[in-house]
Design an enzyme around this catalytic site. Structure first.
Site, PDB file in Angstrom:
ATOM      1  N   LEU A 153      -3.734  -4.002  10.233  1.00 45.94           N
ATOM      2  CA  LEU A 153      -4.661  -2.858  10.247  1.00 45.94           C
ATOM      3  C   LEU A 153      -5.622  -2.882   9.063  1.00 45.94           C
ATOM      4  O   LEU A 153      -5.297  -3.361   7.980  1.00 45.94           O
ATOM      5  CB  LEU A 153      -3.908  -1.533  10.304  1.00 45.94           C
ATOM      6  N   CYS A 260      -6.068  -6.090   0.077  1.00 50.69           N
ATOM      7  CA  CYS A 260      -5.481  -7.235   0.805  1.00 50.69           C
ATOM      8  C   CYS A 260      -6.141  -8.575   0.508  1.00 50.69           C
ATOM      9  O   CYS A 260      -5.479  -9.486   0.029  1.00 50.69           O
ATOM     10  CB  CYS A 260      -5.528  -6.969   2.306  1.00 50.69           C
ATOM     11  N   LYS A 263      -5.775 -10.131  -3.054  1.00 55.59           N
ATOM     12  CA  LYS A 263      -4.347 -10.354  -3.354  1.00 55.59           C
ATOM     13  C   LYS A 263      -3.764 -11.458  -2.468  1.00 55.59           C
ATOM     14  O   LYS A 263      -3.045 -12.332  -2.947  1.00 55.59           O
ATOM     15  CB  LYS A 263      -3.617  -9.023  -3.121  1.00 55.59           C
TER      16      LYS A 263
HETATM   17  C1  UDX Z   1      -8.052  -6.473   5.707  1.00 54.87           C
HETATM   18  C2  UDX Z   1      -7.848  -7.139   7.069  1.00 54.87           C
HETATM   19  O1  UDX Z   1      -9.047  -7.015   7.850  1.00 54.87           O
HETATM   20  C3  UDX Z   1      -6.670  -6.534   7.791  1.00 54.87           C
HETATM   21  O2  UDX Z   1      -6.450  -7.205   9.018  1.00 54.87           O
HETATM   22  C4  UDX Z   1      -5.457  -6.664   6.886  1.00 54.87           C
HETATM   23  O3  UDX Z   1      -4.317  -6.123   7.481  1.00 54.87           O
HETATM   24  C5  UDX Z   1      -5.711  -5.979   5.559  1.00 54.87           C
HETATM   25  O4  UDX Z   1      -6.867  -6.563   4.957  1.00 54.87           O
HETATM   26  P1  UDX Z   1      -9.144  -4.229   4.795  1.00 54.87           P
HETATM   27  O5  UDX Z   1      -8.861  -4.761   3.435  1.00 54.87           O
HETATM   28  O6  UDX Z   1      -8.779  -2.824   5.111  1.00 54.87           O
HETATM   29  O7  UDX Z   1      -8.412  -5.119   5.920  1.00 54.87           O
HETATM   30  O8  UDX Z   1     -10.718  -4.356   5.041  1.00 54.87           O
HETATM   31  P2  UDX Z   1     -11.731  -5.287   5.852  1.00 54.87           P
HETATM   32  O9  UDX Z   1     -12.455  -4.451   6.807  1.00 54.87           O
HETATM   33  O10 UDX Z   1     -11.084  -6.486   6.370  1.00 54.87           O
HETATM   34  O11 UDX Z   1     -12.744  -5.679   4.685  1.00 54.87           O
HETATM   35  C6  UDX Z   1     -12.302  -6.346   3.529  1.00 54.87           C
HETATM   36  C7  UDX Z   1     -13.438  -6.595   2.580  1.00 54.87           C
HETATM   37  O12 UDX Z   1     -14.339  -7.552   3.122  1.00 54.87           O
HETATM   38  C8  UDX Z   1     -14.295  -5.358   2.267  1.00 54.87           C
HETATM   39  O13 UDX Z   1     -14.601  -5.354   0.882  1.00 54.87           O
HETATM   40  C9  UDX Z   1     -15.559  -5.566   3.075  1.00 54.87           C
HETATM   41  O14 UDX Z   1     -16.676  -4.949   2.488  1.00 54.87           O
HETATM   42  C10 UDX Z   1     -15.673  -7.069   3.027  1.00 54.87           C
HETATM   43  N1  UDX Z   1     -16.440  -7.620   4.155  1.00 54.87           N
HETATM   44  C11 UDX Z   1     -15.959  -7.525   5.428  1.00 54.87           C
HETATM   45  C12 UDX Z   1     -17.644  -8.273   3.913  1.00 54.87           C
HETATM   46  O15 UDX Z   1     -18.085  -8.378   2.751  1.00 54.87           O
HETATM   47  N2  UDX Z   1     -18.329  -8.817   4.965  1.00 54.87           N
HETATM   48  C13 UDX Z   1     -17.871  -8.743   6.237  1.00 54.87           C
HETATM   49  O16 UDX Z   1     -18.545  -9.278   7.130  1.00 54.87           O
HETATM   50  C14 UDX Z   1     -16.655  -8.075   6.484  1.00 54.87           C
END
Ligand code: UDX
Length: 430
Positions: A153, A260, A263
């Protein structure tokens, strides 16, 4: 089947509520009594849309309750989900102390067969360790299984992701464990991958590391795009339409953050080092991410000549929209750098609060973006909150000292901003 969810953070609280929604009787357990009290009163201890409504619904339906009595909670439940934190140690490895402590308590209090299901992101081989810790702590050799069932998630979309997952990964080495989990998730309409615990544990790291790599790839490419006068958004669209590449996670910006990706990338690198098998692509993923924010800083420094004495507005603190989580947020790195170079910062975020390190004489927290941009020499957009798109940028310009826009998330339309008279710099879209 009675279910215990141990740990009421993001993953634990969401898992508990989704299981209750699926019709199971669920107990949420946490050693933090304040958290438990809040949850018992119907409040979620963090910001995540939709969870509070579900919490109130199931407190009322009686399908969920919360406790901090570990011993009783273990005895009263058949399936125990481990959703406790696995923070990073200074060497990048995952700290399993909370998992170990819980495993020992489970062993000590076990009075019948239990299925222990690990949802926390843990190094490959943890299922074996948890099995040993439980066995060593057992007072009587009751049978039990330990399975791995990683959670995918996303913050900000926790409920939808947990209710409608793309896949359910079950890592189990006993048919009984796999069949209990299949029964538990019987209403989920998605592929089930039944595999070994080690494989399930690696799938979680490999998924996050792959997504992080996609982001670092497009981020690095974006800088080349600026140099070539090419728009990275169009490149991402053009390549992403190929289903082998896919459109998602190709949004260029100032780097990924959160609890996530940073880490998990560093934990997987640590695992690879321990085994002497370098993951050199992932090393670059991490290194690009650590320096990506500097691109915008450098561009802003070139434009303003120096930050000393300048007023800068930071729009957005959280690591992404939809959450108040600021862990590993690019905004904090930018703020740290600007403060080190003696700028004054005016910060706005619709939900996130200033962390202690930014409680500083040169930092002002503002309750609206309009207030944040008053008299500033530049605006940095650090989080792509939708509200920043609908701001009246034409009017905003009037209250700024200099109309410089550094858009770290390519949120605004570069052409429009330039037409309004802004100096605009994004990441590969300028
Ligand atoms: C992530 C995973 O998507 C999820 O499956 C896992 O269980 C936990 O880690 P999360 O950390 O909640 O989820 O956020 P996510 O939407 O994946 O974005 C992570 C980071 O990547 C954010 O800082 C976001 O800004 C960045 N991001 C995401 C980008 O810079 N570009 C993108 O195209 C997508």
């Amino acid at each position: 089947m009675n279910i215990l969810v141990a740990g009421t953070g993001y993953v634990g609280t969401t898992t508990a509520l989704v299981l209750a929604e699926m019709g199971w009787n669920v107990t949420g357990l946490d050693v933090d009594q304040n958290k438990i009290r809040l949850l018992q009163q119907g409040s979620i201890p963090f910001y995540e849309e939709g969870l509070e409504v579900l919490l109130k619904k199931h407190l009322q339906s009686g399908r969920i309750h919360f406790t901090s009595n570990t011993d009783e909670a273990i005895k009263d439940n058949d399936v125990i989900f481990l959703c406790v934190g696995t923070p990073s140690r200074s060497d990048g490895s995952a700290d399993l102390q909370y998992v170990k402590q819980l495993a020992e308590e489970i062993g000590h209090n076990m009075d019948s067969y239990k299925l222990i299901v690990n949802k926390s992101t843990v190094p490959v081989g943890t299922q074996i360790k948890v099995t040993d810790w439980i066995r060593t702590a057992q007072l009587y050799p009751h049978p039990f299984d330990v399975a791995s069932n990683p959670e995918f998630l996303r913050e900000g979309k926790a409920l939808t992701d947990a209710l409608y997952p793309d896949r359910v990964i079950i890592g189990a080495d006993s048919p009984q464990a796999a069949s209990i989990l299949k029964e538990l998730y019987q209403t989920m309409n998605c592929p089930f991958v039944i595999t070994t615990p080690n494989t399930a544990e690696l799938i979680k790291y490999a998924a996050n590391a792959f997504l992080a790599t996609k982001i670092s790839y497009i981020n690095e490419l974006a800088i080349l795009c600026d140099e070539l006068g090419v728009n990275v958004g169009e490149v991402a669209h053009g390549i992403g339409l190929d289903p082998r590449i896919g459109l998602s996670f190709l949004q260029a910006g100032i780097g990924y953050g959160g609890s996530c990706f940073p880490k998990d990338v560093s934990a997987l690198l640590r695992i690879s080092n321990v085994h002497g098998i370098p993951l050199s692509i992932l090393e670059q993923t991490e290194s690009v991410n650590q320096t990506q924010y500097l691109y915008l800083i450098t561009k802003a420094r070139e434009r303003l000549r120096e930050f000393d004495g300048k007023k800068i507005a930071l729009l957005g603190l959280s690591f992404k929209p939809g959450t108040d989580d600021i862990r590993e947020a690019a905004s904090i790195r930018i703020a740290r750098r600007l403060l080190a170079e003696l700028a004054h910062i005016r910060v706005h975020d619709p939900v996130a609060k200033l962390p202690p390190e930014l409680l500083h004489d040169s930092v002002t927290f503002c309750s609206t973006p309009e207030e944040a941009v008053e008299d500033v020499d530049a605006v940095f957009i650090c989080t792509e909150w939708a509200m920043y798109q609908s701001i009246d940028w034409e009017r905003m310009k009037e209250s700024m000292n200099q109309a410089n826009l550094f858009d770290g998330r390519n949120l605004l339309d570069a052409k429009r901003m330039k037409a309004l008279g802004y100096y605009y710099q994004g990441i590969g879209n300028s």
